[in-house]
Design a protein around this motif. Sequence first.
Motif, PDB file in Angstrom:
ATOM      1  N   CYS A  91       0.842  -1.200   0.000  1.00 13.74           N
ATOM      2  CA  CYS A  91       0.000   0.000   0.000  1.00 13.74           C
ATOM      3  C   CYS A  91       0.874   1.246   0.000  1.00 13.74           C
ATOM      4  N   ALA A 134      -3.124   6.845   0.110  1.00 10.83           N
ATOM      5  CA  ALA A 134      -3.778   5.540   0.199  1.00 10.83           C
ATOM      6  C   ALA A 134      -4.014   5.149   1.657  1.00 10.83           C
ATOM      7  N   SER A 160      -2.920   7.238   4.230  1.00  6.26           N
ATOM      8  CA  SER A 160      -3.234   8.517   4.881  1.00  6.26           C
ATOM      9  C   SER A 160      -3.992   9.376   3.874  1.00  6.26           C
ATOM     10  N   ALA A 184      -1.630   8.031   9.074  1.00  5.62           N
ATOM     11  CA  ALA A 184      -2.450   6.987   8.470  1.00  5.62           C
ATOM     12  C   ALA A 184      -3.794   6.923   9.192  1.00  5.62           C
ATOM     13  N   SER A 224      -6.852   1.542   8.838  1.00  6.74           N
ATOM     14  CA  SER A 224      -5.965   0.914   7.851  1.00  6.74           C
ATOM     15  C   SER A 224      -4.749   0.316   8.554  1.00  6.74           C
ATOM     16  N   ALA A 236      -8.660   7.280   0.796  1.00  7.29           N
ATOM     17  CA  ALA A 236      -8.118   6.440   1.870  1.00  7.29           C
ATOM     18  C   ALA A 236      -9.219   5.719   2.656  1.00  7.29           C
TER      19      ALA A 236
END
Length: 156
Positions: free
Chosen positions: A25, A30, A32, A39, A43, A140
């Motif tokens: 990732c 993505a 964050s 982040a 996730s 995200a």
Amino acid sequence: METDVEELLADMAGLGEEPTLLVACGFDGALSPDGDDRAIQQSSEALNVLLALPGTTVAVVSRRPPDEVAELMFLSGSKGGLHHCGPDELAALRRSVGGVALVIDTDPDSLSGLGPDDIGVLVDDDEDPDDDGVRRVADADEVVEVLEELVTLRRH
């Protein structure tokens, strides 16, 4: 009609049975959200679970230094198994891990060179994207949905 995320989740069903899986990732955009350095906690939690599962390798793709990425993620003691690679190192990591890959990033170059069984996901909120066959999620928050579904698939 199914949304892009619903189609992607359906396409991912076979990933639960793969003996070897690389989950890579991108950090910025993505894991964050755009404009945020941290982040999304969910996730990071999903990546923690994936790190602990057999046959699953997890990598964060970022040009940021590894220590900085680790500080910006909510990782448990499992972080020792987390791989960090720059975008130009991802192909080598995929080759070394083998198996199937799920790659999620804002950079289309990260998705180049994926095999026929791999799944590449571009994080892109373009309302009218080119029909290039690339799977897309908008942001995200949708990446969280994908990672949480993958956790469910890999646990069974």
